[in-house]
Design an enzyme around this catalytic site. Structure first.
Site, short mmCIF file in Angstrom:
data_model
loop_
_atom_site.label_atom_id
_atom_site.label_comp_id
_atom_site.label_asym_id
_atom_site.label_seq_id
_atom_site.Cartn_x
_atom_site.Cartn_y
_atom_site.Cartn_z
N GLU A 186 -6.83 4.71 -0.14
CA GLU A 186 -6.46 5.35 1.12
C GLU A 186 -6.12 6.82 0.91
O GLU A 186 -5.65 7.22 -0.15
CB GLU A 186 -5.28 4.63 1.75
CG GLU A 186 -5.63 3.23 2.24
CD GLU A 186 -4.46 2.53 2.88
OE1 GLU A 186 -3.31 2.99 2.71
OE2 GLU A 186 -4.67 1.50 3.55
N ASP A 207 0.81 -1.22 0.00
CA ASP A 207 0.00 0.00 0.00
C ASP A 207 0.85 1.26 0.00
O ASP A 207 0.45 2.29 -0.56
CB ASP A 207 -0.93 0.00 1.22
CG ASP A 207 -2.15 -0.87 1.01
OD1 ASP A 207 -2.03 -1.87 0.28
OD2 ASP A 207 -3.22 -0.57 1.56
N CYS A 266 1.19 -8.19 5.18
CA CYS A 266 0.82 -6.79 4.96
C CYS A 266 -0.67 -6.57 4.76
O CYS A 266 -1.46 -7.49 4.83
CB CYS A 266 1.67 -6.20 3.85
SG CYS A 266 3.37 -5.91 4.42
N ASP A 267 -1.02 -5.34 4.43
CA ASP A 267 -2.35 -4.78 4.66
C ASP A 267 -3.53 -5.63 4.20
O ASP A 267 -4.47 -5.85 4.94
CB ASP A 267 -2.45 -3.41 3.98
CG ASP A 267 -1.56 -2.38 4.65
OD1 ASP A 267 -0.55 -2.77 5.24
OD2 ASP A 267 -1.87 -1.18 4.56
N LYS A 268 -3.54 -6.06 2.95
CA LYS A 268 -4.71 -6.78 2.43
C LYS A 268 -4.50 -8.29 2.40
O LYS A 268 -5.44 -9.03 2.10
CB LYS A 268 -5.04 -6.28 1.01
CG LYS A 268 -5.25 -4.79 0.91
CD LYS A 268 -6.29 -4.30 1.90
CE LYS A 268 -6.36 -2.79 1.94
NZ LYS A 268 -5.14 -2.12 2.38
N CYS A 275 5.51 -2.44 8.22
CA CYS A 275 5.94 -1.13 8.74
C CYS A 275 5.76 -1.05 10.25
O CYS A 275 4.80 -1.55 10.81
CB CYS A 275 5.17 -0.02 8.04
SG CYS A 275 5.54 0.04 6.27
N SER A 311 -5.02 5.19 5.51
CA SER A 311 -3.91 4.31 5.85
C SER A 311 -3.87 4.12 7.35
O SER A 311 -4.30 4.98 8.12
CB SER A 311 -2.60 4.94 5.37
OG SER A 311 -1.50 4.37 6.02
#
Length: 612
Positions: free
Chosen positions: A491, A81, A122-124, A195, A517
């Site tokens: 985002e 992202d 990670c995010d998704k 992150c 985000s």
């Protein structure tokens, strides 16, 4: 007694052809009849959170084989992202979640796998795999790649800790020198891993612990630390044990839907509220709950947010603490332990360790268990060495952080705030709700009344902010960026970062039907539902309108009469609910996603009624 799913393709005369193909993958005669366990990896060289996962699948696979299973690895896609941020690539981020869920379903069902170990980060990727796990309902354990070490650099003779959001904010400030930006850029992301703050990736990996679907330490143990290797090995061993309990003992308590009950989703959301996690987790938990057949809604999140306190403030809500500090304070088991002592979680939910959450806390909460090995595990810390290698260091803090008065994790009596770090707002601007991460909002602006300045896209908003159109007292409205209207619900980290860089972080608000985000802070309100493209009132706001935001009373309203609102709606119905004067290339794949997408209050999942 449940039959192995894999028997469909490994047993009987008619499956001679399938067995021949299985043999070509390396299976031997004595492997037929063992559980076939899918190792669902997500290695890619595009994403720092996944760049170190190449060998993790085989690490888990070897342990599965030792324990008596057959391991078969495959990969999913993974979108970064941060790299996709600020351009058309961000339109693809949320849709990739559903694509991941589908691809896992396709592979597992096509090959009749009996169980899964999901290697996400990670995010998704974690949400997509979580949706698939609930959909498939076969024994599943999650093990993530782990968080990145916090960046550290010396500026003005002071050592500061930072992450990628700091790099974005500093780069947008015209008063910051190129030399300073370069120093921050080179220091912000020093290692492999997700992150370093409580952004979406780490929030979701923490929530898998609260749901009971991953091992203790999964959300907080650093990607670089040698101790993380044991999480992968243990996941390989434990998934075989779960297979035995289900397929040989008919123990349904080990299945994802038995673990991910309504109470487990409440535990996960309570954790998220207590740690001030990413607002994206709301979207993903709602989506996963639908796949699990659990009636978990925005109203439940609103109810929890009013009674669960904020017990931890972690980057991006502060630069004092990052994930490495959360781990030192006992990780997610430490946070859940404090919620338990406050009477705010359900202890009778199941976990993949085969015990209740209460039993797991007795064993893994550093406050109630003084075991030396447990405390050693939570003393695992950063090395401060740039690397893309997993398990590359064995540094430890001198002690755990068990200060529940002023430490990284607080107890309820010393909470950062007695109301939680996330809130759901309702009103005529968001009849089905919207989300604000209160942990990132200065309490001086929890009540805010401002003048609307409307943008039909994120790109226009960025241009308006950088061009000086946005002033103190504005409520920046960015619409037609929802799941359907984007399409893709991108985002809004750049608009919020630029507001901060212009000195407007505490002087403006931002409202959108898009999302934010996990790195976002400030009075940033997202997920406005219904979205503009679905006839939501955010599509009726005009420049100069007065918007009232009242976080303590969970309200957000457009200060016009019901009659005026109805008149505007009638006019918009005739025009059609589409952005004015927006030029955007939208691919066929994104159009398909947008066609089926529901608004954020439904998790932005597909509208199944369109298939009837």
């Amino acid at each position: 007694m449940p039959k192995l799913r894999s028997a469909t393709s490994t047993q009987g005369r008619n499956m001679a052809g399938a067995r021949a193909l299985w043999r070509a993958t390396g299976m031997k005669e004595n492997d037929f009849g063992k559980p076939i366990i899918a190792v669902v990896n997500s290695f890619t060289q595009f994403v720092p959170g996944h760049v170190h996962l190449k060998d993790m699948g085989q690490l888990v696979a070897a342990e599965i084989e030792k324990a008596g299973g057959v391991a078969k690895e495959f990969n999913t896609i993974a979108v970064d992202d941060g790299i996709a941020m600020g351009h058309g690539g961000m339109l693809y981020s949320l849709p990739s979640r559903d694509l991941i869920a589908d691809s896992v379903e396709y592979m597992v069902n096509a090959h009749c796998a009996d169980a899964m170990v999901c290697i996400s980060n990670c995010d998704k990727i974690t949400p997509g795999m979580l949706m698939a796990a609930m959909r498939l309902n076969i024994p599943t354990i999650f093990v993530s790649g782990g968080p990145m070490e916090a960046g550290k650099t010396k500026l003005s003779d002071q050592l500061i800790r930072l992450d990628l959001v700091d790099a974005m904010i500093e780069a947008a400030d015209p008063n910051v020198s190129d030399e300073r930006i370069d120093a921050i850029e080179r220091s912000a992301c020093p290692t492999c891993g997700s992150c370093s703050g409580m952004f979406t990736a780490n929030s979701m990996n923490c929530l898998t612990e609260a749901l009971g679907l991953s091992l203790p330490g999964n959300g907080s143990m650093l990607a670089t630390h040698a101790d993380r290797k044991e999480l992968f090995l243990k996941a390989g061993r434990q998934i075989v044990e779960l297979c035995k309990r289900y397929y040989e003992q008919d123990d349904v308590s080990v299945l994802p839907r038995s673990i991910g009950t309504f109470k487990a989703f409440e535990n996960a959301m309570s954790l998220d509220i207590a740690m001030g996690g990413s607002s994206n987790t709301v979207l993903h938990l709602l989506a996963a709950a639908q796949e699990a057949g659990v009636d978990f809604k925005m109203e439940d999140i609103d109810r929890l947010s009013r009674k669960v306190p904020c017990l931890s403030k972690i980057a991006p809500n502060t630069n004092k603490y990052h994930m490495e500090d959360v781990h030192r304070a006992g990780g997610i088991m430490g946070l859940l332990g404090e919620l338990d002592r406050a009477g705010l979680i359900h202890k009778n939910t199941h976990t993949v360790l085969g015990m209740s959450m209460g039993e797991q806390l007795d064993q893994y909460d550093i406050i109630r268990n003084q075991d030396e090995e447990l405390h050693k595990f939570f003393r695992a810390g950063p090395a401060g060495i740039r690397t893309t290698q997993a398990f590359s260091q064995d540094c430890r803090w001198d002690s755990v952080d068990n200060d529940r008065v002023n430490g990284c994790i607080r107890n309820k009596e010393n909470a950062i705030s007695q109301e939680g770090g996330l809130a759901v707002l309702f009103g005529n601007l968001a009849e089905d709700g919207c989300i604000v991460k209160t942990a990132g909002v200065d309490e001086s602006i929890w009540k805010f009344t401002g003048t609307a300045i409307v943008f039909e896209s994120q790109e226009d908003a960025v241009a308006g902010i950088l061009g000086g159109k946005v002033k103190e007292g504005h409520v920046v409205v960015i619409r037609y960026e929802g799941p359907k209207g984007g399409p893709g619900m991108q985002e809004m980290l750049y608009p919020t970062s630029y507001l901060k860089s212009m000195g407007l972080g505490k002087k403006c608000a931002l409202l959108t039907d898009g999302r934010f985000s996990g790195g976002t802070s400030g009075l940033s309100i997202g997920h406005a539902s219904p979205e503009a493209a679905s006839g939501g009132a955010i599509g009726l706001v005009r420049d100069g309108d007065i918007i009232n935001i009242d976080i303590p009373n969970r309200a957000i309203n457009l200060e016009i009469s019901n009659e005026e609102l109805a008149a505007r709606r009638s006019g918009q119905d005739q025009k059609g609910w589409q952005p004015a004067h927006r030029e955007r290339e939208v691919s066929f794949a994104l159009k398909v996603f947008g066609h089926f997408a529901t608004s954020a209050d439904k998790g932005a999942v597909r509208d199944k009624t369109l298939l009837k």
